[in-house]
Design an enzyme around this catalytic site. Structure first.
Site, PDB file in Angstrom:
ATOM      1  N   LYS A   1       0.947  -1.256   0.067  1.00  0.00           N
ATOM      2  CA  LYS A   1       0.140   0.124   0.009  1.00  0.00           C
ATOM      3  C   LYS A   1       1.023   1.344   0.006  1.00  0.00           C
ATOM      4  O   LYS A   1       1.842   1.454   0.886  1.00  0.00           O
ATOM      5  CB  LYS A   1      -0.900   0.011   1.175  1.00  0.00           C
ATOM      6  CG  LYS A   1      -1.888   1.154   1.265  1.00  0.00           C
ATOM      7  CD  LYS A   1      -2.752   1.239   2.421  1.00  0.00           C
ATOM      8  CE  LYS A   1      -2.402   1.787   3.494  1.00  0.00           C
ATOM      9  NZ  LYS A   1      -2.638   3.107   3.741  1.00  0.00           N
TER      10      LYS A   1
ATOM     11  N   ASP B   1      -3.209   4.291  -2.188  1.00  0.00           N
ATOM     12  CA  ASP B   1      -4.427   4.738  -1.582  1.00  0.00           C
ATOM     13  C   ASP B   1      -4.040   6.515  -1.340  1.00  0.00           C
ATOM     14  O   ASP B   1      -3.637   6.889  -0.402  1.00  0.00           O
ATOM     15  CB  ASP B   1      -4.231   4.212  -0.011  1.00  0.00           C
ATOM     16  CG  ASP B   1      -4.738   4.524   0.793  1.00  0.00           C
ATOM     17  OD1 ASP B   1      -6.215   4.732   0.315  1.00  0.00           O
ATOM     18  OD2 ASP B   1      -4.943   4.425   2.103  1.00  0.00           O
TER      19      ASP B   1
ATOM     20  N   LYS C   1      -7.101   7.989  -1.781  1.00  0.00           N
ATOM     21  CA  LYS C   1      -8.309   8.292  -1.335  1.00  0.00           C
ATOM     22  C   LYS C   1      -8.984   9.782  -2.205  1.00  0.00           C
ATOM     23  O   LYS C   1      -9.155  10.842  -1.693  1.00  0.00           O
ATOM     24  CB  LYS C   1      -8.193   8.752   0.019  1.00  0.00           C
ATOM     25  CG  LYS C   1      -7.985   7.730   1.075  1.00  0.00           C
ATOM     26  CD  LYS C   1      -8.240   7.966   2.381  1.00  0.00           C
ATOM     27  CE  LYS C   1      -7.912   6.679   3.223  1.00  0.00           C
ATOM     28  NZ  LYS C   1      -6.533   6.213   3.173  1.00  0.00           N
TER      29      LYS C   1
ATOM     30  N   ASP D   1     -12.868  14.602  -5.623  1.00  0.00           N
ATOM     31  CA  ASP D   1     -12.909  15.856  -6.170  1.00  0.00           C
ATOM     32  C   ASP D   1     -14.227  15.586  -7.168  1.00  0.00           C
ATOM     33  O   ASP D   1     -14.981  14.740  -7.125  1.00  0.00           O
ATOM     34  CB  ASP D   1     -11.623  15.909  -7.169  1.00  0.00           C
ATOM     35  CG  ASP D   1     -11.166  17.439  -7.218  1.00  0.00           C
ATOM     36  OD1 ASP D   1     -12.245  18.313  -7.499  1.00  0.00           O
ATOM     37  OD2 ASP D   1     -10.237  17.914  -7.083  1.00  0.00           O
TER      38      ASP D   1
ATOM     39  N   THR E   1     -11.686   5.848  10.050  1.00  0.00           N
ATOM     40  CA  THR E   1     -12.103   5.377  11.243  1.00  0.00           C
ATOM     41  C   THR E   1     -11.831   6.407  12.417  1.00  0.00           C
ATOM     42  O   THR E   1     -11.991   6.255  13.683  1.00  0.00           O
ATOM     43  CB  THR E   1     -11.373   4.102  11.530  1.00  0.00           C
ATOM     44  OG1 THR E   1     -10.024   4.245  11.100  1.00  0.00           O
ATOM     45  CG2 THR E   1     -12.120   2.843  10.806  1.00  0.00           C
TER      46      THR E   1
ATOM     47  N   ARG F   1       2.688  -1.738  10.776  1.00  0.00           N
ATOM     48  CA  ARG F   1       3.885  -1.712  11.753  1.00  0.00           C
ATOM     49  C   ARG F   1       4.022  -3.334  12.223  1.00  0.00           C
ATOM     50  O   ARG F   1       5.152  -3.547  12.450  1.00  0.00           O
ATOM     51  CB  ARG F   1       3.376  -0.850  13.222  1.00  0.00           C
ATOM     52  CG  ARG F   1       3.615   0.775  12.672  1.00  0.00           C
ATOM     53  CD  ARG F   1       3.121   1.656  13.403  1.00  0.00           C
ATOM     54  NE  ARG F   1       1.518   1.579  13.249  1.00  0.00           N
ATOM     55  CZ  ARG F   1       0.696   2.490  14.056  1.00  0.00           C
ATOM     56  NH1 ARG F   1       1.188   3.285  14.875  1.00  0.00           N
ATOM     57  NH2 ARG F   1      -0.468   2.250  13.662  1.00  0.00           N
TER      58      ARG F   1
END
Ligand code: C5P
Length: 236
Positions: free
Chosen positions: A34, A61, A63, A66, A125, A215
């Protein structure tokens, strides 16, 4: 699908050397990488091409959110790299999603590439109900996620990004979609700053197709071993 192919590793460092090391060490051992805003703004299309040339799959990614014409242009440009997944904000609405999907498909076809899966990001989130109300959405986050997932499915999105806690409900509204889920922690790992988390096996049994994992893999002393252990946890 094998457990290892479900893992999308979040390359969240602006350090190009570290990112290369991670990608080289993990290509072929995970489903893909990603590349998000920080990495893309720091190192741009060159790094995307490097990952693809090395045989890695890319989840871009960015996002996108527009006007439909602009998103269509950006989605087409992303598709021409040969990325496997790209994200748009569901809040951009059905027309924006539809135009993005069509443009990505057409651009990929013109290059002789498979069309990327356009994933709709529902509600981040990091938001809670109170924050949604402040931006004028008088629903709970849970209800908004489900409504946006239904809308994105009807608009032709190829799937959605959602939290492990939402994935079962989203799966009902998006039966054929590719559901991509971050917030994954192996049973033995630290939660870090993630609060809505699930184990890899739990996320998959709830309906996730792909798991975004950062991580627990990237901060491990041996990322390849950490990825293999997680793949084993999924398969087991
Ligand atoms: O390191 P960690 O496994 O928490 O990384 C998760 C990745 O997924 C990060 O790139 C993070 O920005 C992203 N993400 C998330 N939660 C969301 C959406 C994206 O953790 N709701």
């Amino acid at each position: 699908m094998k457990g290892k192919d479900r893992i999308l590793v979040a390359v969240d460092t602006p350090d190009l050397g570290r990112a290369r090391e991670l990608v080289q060490g993990l290509t072929g051992r995970v489903g893909g990488f990603k590349i998000g805003l920080e990495m893309f703004i720091s190192h741009g299309p060159a790094f995307v091409r490097e990952v693809l040339d090395g045989g890695g799959k890319v989840f871009l990614d960015l996002k996108l959110h527009d006007i439909p014409n602009t998103v269509a242009g950006a989605a087409g440009a992303a598709a021409r790299y040969g990325v496997s997944f790209l994200t748009v904000h569901a809040l951009g609405g059905p027309e924006m999603i539809r135009r993005g999907v069509v443009a990505a498909g057409a651009a990929a076809e013109a290059e002789g590439l498979p069309a990327p899966t356009v994933l709709a990001v529902t509600i981040l989130t990091s938001h809670d109900d109170d924050e949604l109300h402040k931006v004028g959405i008088d629903k709970s986050c849970g209800d908004a996620v489900l409504q946006l997932a239904s809308m994105a499915c009807a608009a032709g999105a190829g799937g959605a990004v959602c939290s492990p806690l939402e994935v079962a409900g989203v799966r009902e509204r998006f039966p054929q979609g590719a559901l991509v889920v971050p917030g994954i922690r192996p049973a033995s790992a630290a939660a870090d700053d993630q609060s809505r988390i699930a184990t890899p096996a739990r996320a998959v049994s709830s309906g996730a197709d792909y798991l975004v994992i950062g991580r627990p893999i990237t901060r491990s002393n041996n990322p390849a071993d950490a990825a293999a252990a997680i793949a084993g946890e999924i398969d087991g």
